[in-house]
Scaffold this active site. Sequence first.
Site, PDB file in Angstrom:
ATOM      1  N   SER A  63       0.847  -1.188   0.000  1.00  0.00           N
ATOM      2  CA  SER A  63       0.000   0.000   0.000  1.00  0.00           C
ATOM      3  C   SER A  63       0.882   1.236   0.000  1.00  0.00           C
ATOM      4  O   SER A  63       2.110   1.141  -0.034  1.00  0.00           O
ATOM      5  CB  SER A  63      -0.884   0.012   1.245  1.00  0.00           C
ATOM      6  OG  SER A  63      -0.069   0.280   2.380  1.00  0.00           O
ATOM      7  N   LYS A  64       0.235   2.389   0.040  1.00  0.00           N
ATOM      8  CA  LYS A  64       0.973   3.664   0.012  1.00  0.00           C
ATOM      9  C   LYS A  64       1.982   3.741   1.150  1.00  0.00           C
ATOM     10  O   LYS A  64       2.997   4.410   1.038  1.00  0.00           O
ATOM     11  CB  LYS A  64      -0.004   4.839   0.098  1.00  0.00           C
ATOM     12  CG  LYS A  64      -0.852   4.976  -1.133  1.00  0.00           C
ATOM     13  CD  LYS A  64      -1.026   6.451  -1.508  1.00  0.00           C
ATOM     14  CE  LYS A  64      -1.674   6.605  -2.868  1.00  0.00           C
ATOM     15  NZ  LYS A  64      -3.065   6.098  -2.865  1.00  0.00           N
ATOM     16  N   ARG A  65       1.688   3.072   2.235  1.00  0.00           N
ATOM     17  CA  ARG A  65       2.594   3.075   3.378  1.00  0.00           C
ATOM     18  C   ARG A  65       3.994   2.589   2.999  1.00  0.00           C
ATOM     19  O   ARG A  65       4.967   2.917   3.653  1.00  0.00           O
ATOM     20  CB  ARG A  65       2.073   2.153   4.487  1.00  0.00           C
ATOM     21  CG  ARG A  65       1.145   2.799   5.482  1.00  0.00           C
ATOM     22  CD  ARG A  65       0.807   1.825   6.585  1.00  0.00           C
ATOM     23  NE  ARG A  65       0.255   0.576   6.079  1.00  0.00           N
ATOM     24  CZ  ARG A  65       0.870  -0.590   6.155  1.00  0.00           C
ATOM     25  NH1 ARG A  65       2.058  -0.684   6.707  1.00  0.00           N
ATOM     26  NH2 ARG A  65       0.290  -1.675   5.676  1.00  0.00           N
ATOM     27  N   HIS A  66       4.051   1.745   1.961  1.00  0.00           N
ATOM     28  CA  HIS A  66       5.352   1.197   1.590  1.00  0.00           C
ATOM     29  C   HIS A  66       6.144   2.128   0.678  1.00  0.00           C
ATOM     30  O   HIS A  66       7.098   1.719   0.033  1.00  0.00           O
ATOM     31  CB  HIS A  66       5.178  -0.175   0.926  1.00  0.00           C
ATOM     32  CG  HIS A  66       4.623  -1.191   1.868  1.00  0.00           C
ATOM     33  ND1 HIS A  66       3.293  -1.481   1.914  1.00  0.00           N
ATOM     34  CD2 HIS A  66       5.203  -1.928   2.818  1.00  0.00           C
ATOM     35  CE1 HIS A  66       3.081  -2.390   2.854  1.00  0.00           C
ATOM     36  NE2 HIS A  66       4.229  -2.663   3.414  1.00  0.00           N
ATOM     37  N   GLY A  67       5.719   3.374   0.636  1.00  0.00           N
ATOM     38  CA  GLY A  67       6.502   4.340  -0.146  1.00  0.00           C
ATOM     39  C   GLY A  67       6.078   4.321  -1.598  1.00  0.00           C
ATOM     40  O   GLY A  67       4.914   4.505  -1.906  1.00  0.00           O
TER      41      GLY A  67
END
Length: 468
Positions: free
Chosen positions: A248-252
């Site tokens: 997800s976006k959390r992973h950059g």
Amino acid sequence: MTAKNHSVKTRFAPSPTGYLHIGGARTALFAWAYARRHGGTFVLRIEDTDVARSTPEAVQAILDGMQWLGLAHDEGPYYQMQRMMRYKEVIGQMLAAGTAYHCYTSKEELDALRAEQEAKKEKPRYDGTWRPESGKTLPTPPSGIHPVVRFKNPTAGVVAWDDQVKGRIEIANAELDDFIIARADGTPTYNFCVVVDDWDMGITHVIRGDDHVNNTPRQINLLEALGAPVPRYGHLSMILGDDGTKLSKRHGAVSVMQYDEDGYLPEAVLNYLGRLGWSHGDEEIFSMTQFVEWFDLDHITSSAAQFNTEKLNWLNAHYIKLADDARLGQEIHRRLARQGVENTASPDPGEIAALYKDRVSNLNELADSAHAFYVAPHASAELKAQHLTEAAKSALKDLRSRLASADFSPEVLGKTLKETLAATGLKMPQVAIPLRVVLLGQPQSPAIDRVLAVLGRTEVLRRLDQAL
Ligand code: GLU
């Protein structure tokens, strides 16, 4: 031109509700490679019927991402919003054929039905009030209500397919209800558009994310009701982040263009994605030509693939080493221009790339190394105190006078440095390190004679004069 193999036609069908993310790019790569492998056709289709969430910017981002990766389509892009007439035509045909029917059940009635079913712990489903059956008398249509159109799903038997990735999948028709194919305002629904498109476009292999597995039995039933050929399906498992949770976006960086921004070469990203859930023995490094030659659906893992940033960085370093100097020079130019360093004509950025390409794993790192060649750096006070001793300064003065007339080729420059060593009695690092600090603002660099040659006499003398 080689003749196209009409027995294979794949498509990539993104919804333009966001950027082309890394999962979508892998789906596109596999669908593209399968078509290429079999000399078939690769179709790009933009599924933009969700007008509230689709944007022209997202369409452009998808086209840009595909272009950056070099995944060229043979047909399309088709836009579903431009095919509305065709969907409506097929809905009309299905109503006429009796494979679809008008349903007047209101939203309130559906809500009440659902509440009732949930209270009885039953799966919520349409109760078939308006479904025509032989011998059944339908209620009288209420006036002033626009009906939806429902598909008359078979009630008996199973829908089954041999998924090219997951193996055989069977769903009982009793599990599927009569889903809506056109809303009350006449607009067709998602599953319906996909089916008409796959049919009209002659798609033979549907390769997509496994978030669509639940749609497949419905789509197969619709295709069969239309008398259309059923393609083969292969559902790719999801991609997990480095930490094992859903990517997800959390992973950059999840948008493909972010990888460009972050200093990756497209061939590194492609090679990386190719190995994400697919394998050919232990092969880790392969060109797209090689990948296309090897690619098949049998070696796709059905378990989730985990993202590994370290491996991507390793591949990126590999492809930077292989890349042409002039191309890397353009990357330096583009990346420095973004930082406001516009004039990178001299020294030639390709020559700087040649100096550094074995030492970096990222294009931004490469551009950062090149920065000091265009903008004279300021070494920190500590570095100066540490390296620019009186002995070092007098050696650099000796060197400066020799460089004023030396030929600026690495060979001659190497000899000139040795002359300074002989004259001062210092060892190479005692001169080369202070020289690096003065010229590049840091104590390490590639071979100093090559750095001098690339930087050029005027700039070398200017920087030395400023420091001494
Ligand atoms: N438009 C769908 C998506 O972006 C893909 C549909 C399909 O491949 O059948 O998830």
